[in-house]
Design a protein around this motif. Sequence first.
Motif, PDB file in Angstrom:
ATOM      1  N   VAL A   2       0.994  -1.102  -0.114  1.00 45.16           N
ATOM      2  CA  VAL A   2       0.029  -0.085  -0.069  1.00 45.16           C
ATOM      3  C   VAL A   2       0.889   1.207  -0.013  1.00 45.16           C
ATOM      4  O   VAL A   2       1.985   1.494   0.769  1.00 45.16           O
ATOM      5  CB  VAL A   2      -0.914  -0.111   1.292  1.00 45.16           C
ATOM      6  CG1 VAL A   2      -1.749   1.138   1.345  1.00 45.16           C
ATOM      7  CG2 VAL A   2      -1.755  -1.244   1.272  1.00 45.16           C
ATOM      8  N   ILE A  28      -5.208  -3.214  -1.431  1.00 49.34           N
ATOM      9  CA  ILE A  28      -6.023  -2.985  -0.095  1.00 49.34           C
ATOM     10  C   ILE A  28      -7.237  -3.875   0.188  1.00 49.34           C
ATOM     11  O   ILE A  28      -7.983  -4.009  -0.752  1.00 49.34           O
ATOM     12  CB  ILE A  28      -6.232  -1.594  -0.173  1.00 49.34           C
ATOM     13  CG1 ILE A  28      -5.281  -0.467  -0.345  1.00 49.34           C
ATOM     14  CG2 ILE A  28      -7.008  -1.206   1.045  1.00 49.34           C
ATOM     15  CD1 ILE A  28      -5.673   0.914  -0.650  1.00 49.34           C
ATOM     16  N   ASN A  76     -10.415   5.607  -0.892  1.00 46.43           N
ATOM     17  CA  ASN A  76      -9.331   5.531  -0.073  1.00 46.43           C
ATOM     18  C   ASN A  76      -8.579   6.799   0.171  1.00 46.43           C
ATOM     19  O   ASN A  76      -7.159   6.677   0.180  1.00 46.43           O
ATOM     20  CB  ASN A  76      -8.675   4.236  -0.597  1.00 46.43           C
ATOM     21  CG  ASN A  76      -9.307   2.902  -0.245  1.00 46.43           C
ATOM     22  OD1 ASN A  76      -9.767   2.647   0.605  1.00 46.43           O
ATOM     23  ND2 ASN A  76      -9.021   1.984  -1.191  1.00 46.43           N
ATOM     24  N   TYR A 101      -3.778  -5.784   4.027  1.00 47.87           N
ATOM     25  CA  TYR A 101      -3.618  -5.675   2.570  1.00 47.87           C
ATOM     26  C   TYR A 101      -3.622  -7.188   1.999  1.00 47.87           C
ATOM     27  O   TYR A 101      -3.323  -7.997   2.841  1.00 47.87           O
ATOM     28  CB  TYR A 101      -2.450  -5.064   2.179  1.00 47.87           C
ATOM     29  CG  TYR A 101      -0.893  -5.874   2.500  1.00 47.87           C
ATOM     30  CD1 TYR A 101      -0.483  -5.545   3.730  1.00 47.87           C
ATOM     31  CD2 TYR A 101      -0.470  -6.378   1.381  1.00 47.87           C
ATOM     32  CE1 TYR A 101       0.632  -6.124   4.099  1.00 47.87           C
ATOM     33  CE2 TYR A 101       0.871  -6.972   1.987  1.00 47.87           C
ATOM     34  CZ  TYR A 101       1.183  -6.901   3.145  1.00 47.87           C
ATOM     35  OH  TYR A 101       2.391  -7.481   3.624  1.00 47.87           O
TER      36      TYR A 101
END
Length: 124
Positions: A2, A28, A76, A101
């Motif tokens: 991420v 994610i 996000n 993740y």
Amino acid sequence: QVQLVESGGGSVQAGGSLRLSCAASGSIFSINVMGWYRQAPGKQRELVATITSGGATTYANSVKGRFTISRDNAKNTVYLQMNSLKPEDTAVYYCNAVGRYYSGGGYSSDFGSWGQGTQVTVSS
């Protein structure tokens, strides 16, 4: 993995406003908490504000009433609206995210990621 990408920093006079944005991308699974921290020269990194996926927020006392944190879970992305800026707000602002993740093989793992930082300078 991420990664977090920040934008919106800059220079402003005291009393002005800026809005910081931070977008998370990668494999994610979920993001539980996103937040903003800042670090001024010669100082330790300190919490500015956090927001959970459910919308619960926390603020440092020094910014409460002036800054507002928000997020768009679908994108996000977390935002920090900074109003009534003061010279003491001058710092490098860092985005942070904590969650899960996709780590491969049908598994997920915890992550804690930081953005690269964006400079905010407030002059008198």
